[in-house]
Design an enzyme around this catalytic site. Structure first.
Site, PDB file in Angstrom:
ATOM      1  N   GLU A  26       1.043   6.352  12.876  1.00  0.00           N
ATOM      2  CA  GLU A  26      -0.259   5.971  13.424  1.00  0.00           C
ATOM      3  C   GLU A  26      -0.316   4.483  13.784  1.00  0.00           C
ATOM      4  O   GLU A  26      -0.863   4.108  14.811  1.00  0.00           O
ATOM      5  CB  GLU A  26      -1.364   6.280  12.406  1.00  0.00           C
ATOM      6  CG  GLU A  26      -2.742   6.018  12.984  1.00  0.00           C
ATOM      7  CD  GLU A  26      -3.775   5.676  11.921  1.00  0.00           C
ATOM      8  OE1 GLU A  26      -4.845   5.211  12.314  1.00  0.00           O
ATOM      9  OE2 GLU A  26      -3.492   5.856  10.728  1.00  0.00           O
ATOM     10  N   ASP A  27       0.255   3.641  12.923  1.00  0.00           N
ATOM     11  CA  ASP A  27       0.031   2.195  13.057  1.00  0.00           C
ATOM     12  C   ASP A  27       1.183   1.405  13.696  1.00  0.00           C
ATOM     13  O   ASP A  27       1.023   0.232  13.983  1.00  0.00           O
ATOM     14  CB  ASP A  27      -0.246   1.581  11.675  1.00  0.00           C
ATOM     15  CG  ASP A  27      -1.542   2.114  11.059  1.00  0.00           C
ATOM     16  OD1 ASP A  27      -2.375   2.625  11.831  1.00  0.00           O
ATOM     17  OD2 ASP A  27      -1.702   2.038   9.832  1.00  0.00           O
ATOM     18  N   ASP A  76      -3.264   8.418  -1.278  1.00  0.00           N
ATOM     19  CA  ASP A  76      -3.650   7.374  -0.326  1.00  0.00           C
ATOM     20  C   ASP A  76      -5.103   6.967  -0.566  1.00  0.00           C
ATOM     21  O   ASP A  76      -5.440   5.783  -0.653  1.00  0.00           O
ATOM     22  CB  ASP A  76      -3.453   7.930   1.095  1.00  0.00           C
ATOM     23  CG  ASP A  76      -3.854   6.935   2.179  1.00  0.00           C
ATOM     24  OD1 ASP A  76      -3.597   5.740   2.004  1.00  0.00           O
ATOM     25  OD2 ASP A  76      -4.424   7.374   3.195  1.00  0.00           O
ATOM     26  N   ASP A 125     -22.110  15.302 -25.253  1.00  0.00           N
ATOM     27  CA  ASP A 125     -20.647  15.361 -25.376  1.00  0.00           C
ATOM     28  C   ASP A 125     -19.971  14.003 -25.193  1.00  0.00           C
ATOM     29  O   ASP A 125     -18.824  13.905 -24.802  1.00  0.00           O
ATOM     30  CB  ASP A 125     -20.025  16.426 -24.471  1.00  0.00           C
ATOM     31  CG  ASP A 125     -20.516  16.359 -23.049  1.00  0.00           C
ATOM     32  OD1 ASP A 125     -21.306  15.459 -22.765  1.00  0.00           O
ATOM     33  OD2 ASP A 125     -20.103  17.196 -22.239  1.00  0.00           O
ATOM     34  N   HIS A 160       0.828  -1.227   0.000  1.00  0.00           N
ATOM     35  CA  HIS A 160       0.000   0.000   0.000  1.00  0.00           C
ATOM     36  C   HIS A 160       0.859   1.273   0.000  1.00  0.00           C
ATOM     37  O   HIS A 160       0.710   2.115  -0.889  1.00  0.00           O
ATOM     38  CB  HIS A 160      -0.975  -0.024   1.187  1.00  0.00           C
ATOM     39  CG  HIS A 160      -1.682   1.281   1.402  1.00  0.00           C
ATOM     40  ND1 HIS A 160      -2.552   1.836   0.477  1.00  0.00           N
ATOM     41  CD2 HIS A 160      -1.623   2.168   2.443  1.00  0.00           C
ATOM     42  CE1 HIS A 160      -2.998   3.000   0.946  1.00  0.00           C
ATOM     43  NE2 HIS A 160      -2.451   3.219   2.124  1.00  0.00           N
TER      44      HIS A 160
END
Length: 733
Positions: A90-91, A152, A272, A61
């Site tokens: 954060e993780d 992200d 269009d 990721h």
């Protein structure tokens, strides 16, 4: 199933090398490559035992986010380092101090902006809106925070397939509500388009697949048509010695769906679908002249629709977009949109932010800089409620712009539909605050007067003038709206102080200590939005303090009497009371799929068979909405914590009200035929019927009682086969 870790390691390494190769703006000198490699190693170690929902190692990721930053947005090494590390603080055990020590203050600052807010949950505000606002606050320091955040989000949307359906809907709604408009505003056209298409794929899978299928089937025909249409233009441009390329412009699936939905037209009538882009290779000083030369060539061959001429070459959009658009009639009777722009303009239109710096002239403020400064101004108003802030921010994201002038000839860019009062605030906050009226083209007009491009506006002011509540209905720009709200709030605070004193006096009379009062309970009972609103309404006499007798004092603490306690405890963050519903319930709700009390939302009238969700309201318990409800995007993105799962169980014979819109050619007996089919053939009860006919065409709405979506679809299929009927559709709400 055993995992081949060695093979996985090789695939990770391959993904990393590919990311670097596809990032043209990342310097490839030894020092830079060492720093990027270090970030990759730190992120790999930090996430080594973590896997995504799909089962693949988590590190894929951050690598994918870094590749989007480098390849699709055109960012450099600093952004790639931050993208690789964006989830570590954060993780994992890594701290911001660690990042600063290893990589530097700038990287730490960007990652701080990117770190999600997970430990602060305030049930009285929208978590998502507050989160987004905090991200925006970092914009005044470094715009790369938002660009990496968009990368992200784009990768999360591309890999949403492994999530549960309700989670997909929440993320897609949030993306449509916040991130797609943000990408648009930053000029990231390709990313904005893909985000919208991916959201449609989640929210309306059938409509998405139908449009994709029709685009594939008509691809060959469209290519042939465009080639034939372009040929005379190409020949003429070559003759006048222009360097150019002509390409068919693919229309996004979301924009086709949007046109079909908003204009109520079939796929074939989205004009269009046929569009070309002429990209001219020319020097910057000749751009404007060459674009108009190309326009002249196009209109020599094909008749233009003058109402659809858009000149963003002379006056670019606020996000820096420059192009000349015209719509012309082809010999086969099809409208074709033609976009004319230079290579520089095309790169800015597709890549946005990164391309701006590449083409920035010395000392000249770009449209992007102007926009960043507008955002900074908005951010100064820290008092605004998070949701108001987001609404103000989004106000004129998608609008077309107009240009008005001061008496001295200074040009102000405003959204289409902006008023004289918007113009006053655009000149200066103080001018807006004391604005009495305006002269537009030397004619006196009220504050609410809508401006047109080319208007000359003189603002009239008075020191005694103050903002009023109804001013909010006159303005369209986020600057004017936020300043008026801020000024009104200042005024409201002064009045609210008097209300607070009145309430304190009343409590003294009731011999209750002010510290023992739950202001939340009073707010809910008196239907006030905040404590400020409560005090303000008391001061204005809108709240009768005699109503305090609905409360009782127990042990010196004020509590609502039992009869109203249930109503008071249904505000955000507290559980609603759960009652067993009678046996003929059609719906099960929540993670445990229980039978709870609910009401069907009148904004979308769901019926069995519709995909639905439950929404916990403040005063009305659980309301059931369709996932296609017009209000679903806002509810799912802003109040995800108040959304609960809901699905229909085995149906019983209960009738639900649904509306059908019918149009067609007015013919003798057609209304009678329609009502016969509804009541006699299909045995459906009608509640109301209204038909209107003019100039040989009729339109009608029939409200019927049906059991589920299949029952309704059968009815729609029967009605469309009636001779003279042109369209049949379900009416929501």
């Amino acid at each position: 199933m055993s995992i081949d870790l060695e093979k996985e390691k090789q695939e990770i390494e391959k993904a990393y090398e590919n990311m670097l190769a596809m990032s043209p703006h990342c310097k490839k000198d030894e020092e830079t490559l060492d720093r990027v490699r270090k970030a990759f190693t730190v992120a790999s170690d930090a996430h080594k035992d973590v896997r995504r929902k799909s089962g693949e190692p988590y590190i894929f990721h951050p690598i994918a986010v870094a590749q989007i930053c480098g390849e699709e947005i055109g960012l450099g090494a600093t952004s790639i380092i931050c993208a690789l590390l964006h989830d570590t603080v954060e993780d994992t055990d890594i701290t911001l101090e660690d990042i600063e020590t290893m990589f530097g203050a700038k990287e730490a600052q960007i990652i701080d902006g990117l770190t999600k807010i997970s430990d602060v949950v305030d049930y009285n505000v929208s978590i998502q809106a507050e989160n987004f606002r905090k991200i925006l606050l970092t914009l005044s320091e470094d715009v790369r925070v938002i660009l990496i955040k968009l990368a992200d989000r784009l990768h999360n949307m591309r890999t949403l397939g492994s999530m549960k359906r309700e989670k997909q809907l929440k993320i897609a709604s949030e993306t449509l509500f916040l991130y797609a408009p943000m990408a648009h505003r930053l000029g990231l056209h390709a990313i904005k388009t893909e985000l919208e298409d991916l959201c449609l794929k989640i929210k309306e899978p059938e409509a998405y697949e139908e449009i994709v299928s029709k685009l594939e089937k008509t691809q060959e025909v469209r290519t042939r048509f465009i080639n034939k249409f372009s040929l005379p233009i190409k020949n003429a441009l070559e003759q006048i010695g222009m360097n150019f390329e002509v390409k068919g412009r693919p229309k996004s699936i979301y924009s086709i769906w949007n046109k079909m939905h908003s204009k109520n037209v079939p796929f074939e009538e989205v004009y269009d679908l046929f569009a070309i882009r002429i990209i001219i290779d020319t020097e910057q000083q000749n751009e404007k002249t060459d674009c108009w030369r190309a326009y002249s060539v196009v209109t020599d061959f094909y008749q233009p629709n003058i109402d659809r001429l858009r000149d963003w070459v002379s006056a670019p959009k606020a996000n820096g977009y420059e192009s000349l658009h015209t719509t012309v009639m082809s010999p086969t009777g099809k409208w074709v949109e033609v976009q004319i722009r230079t290579k520089r303009m095309d790169e800015i239109a597709e890549k946005g932010f990164a391309a701006h710096w590449k083409y920035k002239e010395g000392g000249k403020e770009s449209q992007f800089d102007i926009w960043i400064n507008q955002i900074r101004e908005l951010l100064e108003n820290h008092d605004a409620d998070a949701l108001d802030f987001i609404d103000d921010f989004k106000l004129n994201l998608y609008d077309e712009e107009i240009f008005a002038f001061t008496p001295n000839g200074d040009m102000k860019s405003l959204p289409h539909g902006a008023s004289a009062l918007d113009f006053a605030f655009a000149v200066h906050t103080k001018v807006g605050e004391h604005c009495l009226g305006a002269k537009v083209n030397n004619k006196l007009v009220p504050l609410s007067h809508p401006l047109k491009s080319g208007d000359q506006v003189e603002i009239l002011t008075s020191k005694n003038q103050k903002p009023k509540e109804d001013w909010l209905t006159y303005v369209k720009t986020h600057k004017a709206k936020s300043k008026i709200k801020s000024l009104l709030k200042d005024e409201q605070r002064i009045v609210a102080e008097e209300g607070k004193l009145l309430l304190e006096k009343e409590f003294k009379r009731l011999k209750i200590s002010y510290e023992n009062i739950s202001i939340n309970e009073l707010q809910v009972y008196f239907k006030a939005n905040s404590s400020l609103d409560l005090y303000y309404k008391i001061a204005k006499g809108e709240i009768n303090l005699n109503h305090l007798k609905a409360f009782e004092v127990k042990n010196g603490v004020l509590r609502p009497k039992k009869s109203i306690r249930n109503r008071v405890t249904s505000y955000f963050g507290q559980k609603t009371t759960k009652k067993e519903k009678k046996k003929d319930d059609m719906l099960v709700i929540g993670d445990n799929m229980e039978k709870l009390d609910y009401t069907l939302a009148s904004c979308c009238n769901p019926i069995p068979g519709d995909e639905v969700f439950g929404f916990v309201t403040i005063n009305d318990g659980i309301k059931i909405h369709k996932t296609k409800c017009p209000n679903a995007i806002q509810m799912l993105s802003n109040y995800a914590y108040r959304v609960i799962k809901a699905r229909w169980i085995d149906q019983q014979q209960i009738a639900f009200l649904a509306g059908i819109n019918i149009t067609g050619i007015d013919d003798v007996g057609i209304v009678n035929t329609i009502t016969q089919i509804i009541s006699n053939e299909l045995h459906v009860n009608m509640r109301s019927i209204s038909f209107d006919s003019h100039d040989g065409v009729f339109e009608g709405v029939v409200m019927v009682y049906v059991q589920d979506t299949q029952h309704l679809d059968n009815l729609l299929d029967k009605l469309i086969k009636v001779k003279g009927v042109k369209t049949v559709s379900r009416v929501d709400g």
